[in-house]
Design an enzyme around this catalytic site. Sequence first.
Site, mmCIF file in Angstrom:
data_model
loop_
_atom_site.group_PDB
_atom_site.id
_atom_site.type_symbol
_atom_site.label_atom_id
_atom_site.label_comp_id
_atom_site.label_asym_id
_atom_site.label_seq_id
_atom_site.Cartn_x
_atom_site.Cartn_y
_atom_site.Cartn_z
ATOM 1 N N TYR A 131 8.755 -3.625 0.198
ATOM 2 C CA TYR A 131 7.486 -2.907 0.279
ATOM 3 C C TYR A 131 6.864 -2.955 -1.113
ATOM 4 C CZ TYR A 131 9.575 -0.916 4.508
ATOM 5 O OH TYR A 131 10.160 -0.733 5.723
ATOM 6 N N ASP A 159 2.341 -4.286 6.958
ATOM 7 C CA ASP A 159 1.718 -3.400 7.957
ATOM 8 C C ASP A 159 2.205 -1.961 7.803
ATOM 9 O OD1 ASP A 159 4.301 -3.983 8.771
ATOM 10 O OD2 ASP A 159 3.838 -3.826 10.907
ATOM 11 N N HIS A 248 6.643 -3.543 13.391
ATOM 12 C CA HIS A 248 7.668 -2.524 13.163
ATOM 13 C C HIS A 248 7.509 -1.789 11.846
ATOM 14 C CE1 HIS A 248 9.749 -3.020 16.753
ATOM 15 N NE2 HIS A 248 10.986 -2.902 16.319
ATOM 16 N N GLY A 281 11.873 -6.256 19.603
ATOM 17 C CA GLY A 281 12.159 -6.338 21.029
ATOM 18 C C GLY A 281 13.127 -7.412 21.442
ATOM 19 N N GLY A 302 17.213 -7.252 15.461
ATOM 20 C CA GLY A 302 17.331 -5.991 14.761
ATOM 21 C C GLY A 302 18.419 -5.089 15.299
#
Length: 801
Positions: A131, A159, A248, A281, A302
């Site tokens: 980040y 995001d 996510h 997903g 994940g």
Amino acid sequence: MTARPLTLAEYEDLARRKLEPAVWDFLAGGAGEERTLAANLSVFDRLRLRPRVLTGGGTPATATRILGRTWSLPFGIAPMAYHTLAHPEGEVATARGAGRLGVPLVAGTFASRTFESIAEAAAAPLWLQVYCFRDRSVTRDLVQRAEHAGFEAIVLTVDAPHLGRRLRDVRNDFRLPDGVVPANLPGGNYSSPGGHARTEFDPALDWSTIQWLRSVSSLPVLVKGVLTAEDARLALAAGADGIVVSNHGGRQLDGAPATLEALPEIAQAVAGGCPLLLDGGIRRGADVLAALALGADAVLLGRPVLHGLAVNGAQGVEDLLGLVAGELTEAMTLTGTASVAAAGPQLVAGADLPATPRRPGPAERDGAAGDLRRDELHGSVSDPVLDTMNFLNEVTQRYPEAISFAPGRPYAGFFETEQILTHLRRYTDHLAESGATPEDIGSALFQYGPTAGQIRELIADTLRADEDIDVPAESVVVTVGAQEAMLIALRALIASPADVLLVSSPCYVGITGAARLFDIVPTAVPEAPDGFRSADLEAAILAEQARGRRPRAFYIVPDHSNPSGTTMPLAQRRELLDLAERHDILILEDSPYRMVSPGRQLPTLKSLDRSRRVVHLGSFSKTLFPGARVGFAVADQVVVGADGATGLLADELTRIKSMVTVNTSPVSQAVVAGMLLAAGGRTADFNAGTAAYYGDAMRTTLRELGRCFPEPERTALGVRWNEPTGGFFLAVDVPFTADNTALELAAEKFGVIWTPMAYFFPQGGGERSLRLSVSYLTQPQIAEGVQRLADFIRFAADARL
């Protein structure tokens, strides 16, 4: 009785029961909102793959190439925080388990283990997810520390200006347990993950952030969180090296697309301009194939990985990833998808998604109706393993002035053109002395000749004299080099997808390439730093048996191996033969460097074989005449037919050869036979001068490495090499990623060529090692070449390649 493997659903259920409820909710919720995760799952659940039959594709090729590295499977592990919530070893265990299958790991900013410890445990590519903090120095320090530890790329989450509202965490008033902290961030209050992010993340990012990251690191930068074609084009324009379609990271708009819904338009916008990955997903192998079909080059798994980690640590991660890999292979087989490159929108039905081809074929680009599509050819033509030698040849041709330590070929100074005629005449005289008529001799040279070979008796005599291998001539098949011997042996022995070929890793690319032609996926048995260990092979055999498969054959080069140069000790040879008999497997022994190595050689496996467990693969390319391309297989194993009749495995190999090359060139056989006759059947004596030359070349290389890297500098840089006693090759560990990019830089700027060791690891590994071949160069060339190599290694270390 061996316990059956767990299903993915069982892993999830066991993890749920094992973890504290609040911890389970935190791990299960994803990094964004629960409804975001639910939307991603829903789209995958609606999607259907279209089955195909009678496609004749064989075992699918699951390899893909991302940022210059070959991934054995088209998936990696997505960045997730605080793996220690699932298991005490955290990301270290995850990296260890993933590395056993060559699966890359994207470690998160909030990893709970240090980058250095993760890198030490990893055997596959590592990326760092970051980040951008308000305090840019925090992000800079993270990136530089990871780069120094050996991470290979940066994944910038774009995001996350606002984190999603994680209702379960709010309901649980979730706080990180004592002792669970981000191991790579400065001290602070991290107990509330969401609260910390809201205060520390920079909400004012723009596309210049990519260039800023480039200014503090040489690593490629991917952007994670792209959901529109517009942003994909902006990412490419800003210099992004890759895109991760993901939702996510933070709060999403109501009605925003699930990742799979966004993928086709992004794939069309990217149009192959950079690697395109997807996360969110992915739960099954069929999900992986669906994402590939709709435009992804690879995906990131994940939550299921954390389930495996919680249940059984590193082994749980390995087993769970193996399940997904098995499901993917099954889905590719049932849909007739021969390779990752062949996956296209025609596979998908029922999701009401726009379908965009990932890679336009030649006909679509050029409008030529007669052009062939590469993705409609056999998957092996797109497999990176078949491109390795081509790339080396291209580099060598582009930089002819460079000194090349790449070719594993004999020294050219040993050969004179007139020798060919002399040896050919010697053989024809031998035939005449044995009673052959002129017509017989003419037929022996000009006609096809017997498929099994016309010099089998001479080869059998040479094996007895040189190697104490006492077998009848009928057990010998003369082949077009040892490569054909490998090919026909694999075709005979690996009869079904349940049969397993095991290979010592690193291993010669010829065996993995031959396996790929038959859709055989080898199981790698990692060598220890000091070479092969029988215990590691036995563990691999037991693991395959536990999966319901049949270990059939094990390939190894026991003497001065290609690529590492290691030699198996005598005690280990006896252990290997005992193990082969105990587990009912065959050994494919490939040992072409013995007769061109100085000193007394250890017995071959075949000479020690009392139970016909060894198929000996041989070649005269290194010892006599490389251009003749004459090799052989010794296959004296008894084969019993359905009617009870018996024969030799050599007979079955001959049948296969008759449909491959028909026969080995009679002229080539004649020249080799003349050389064998000149040597009195003892190639060891014939090669005494050759072996001395190669021994001097190896010693010169080792001496020059020691001169260029004195002990203190060697230790400081992390440069190491082994010291083979013969053969053509040695391995050098280096402090940078020794890939094709580094190789081309070494050739262009420093005038030296080598071979990346990663070529020789079927399931990942060897990224920071290179192979040197000492056979093709003179001693002055070796000295100059090692100096150039040393200059390049120092440059690469300073530049943090």
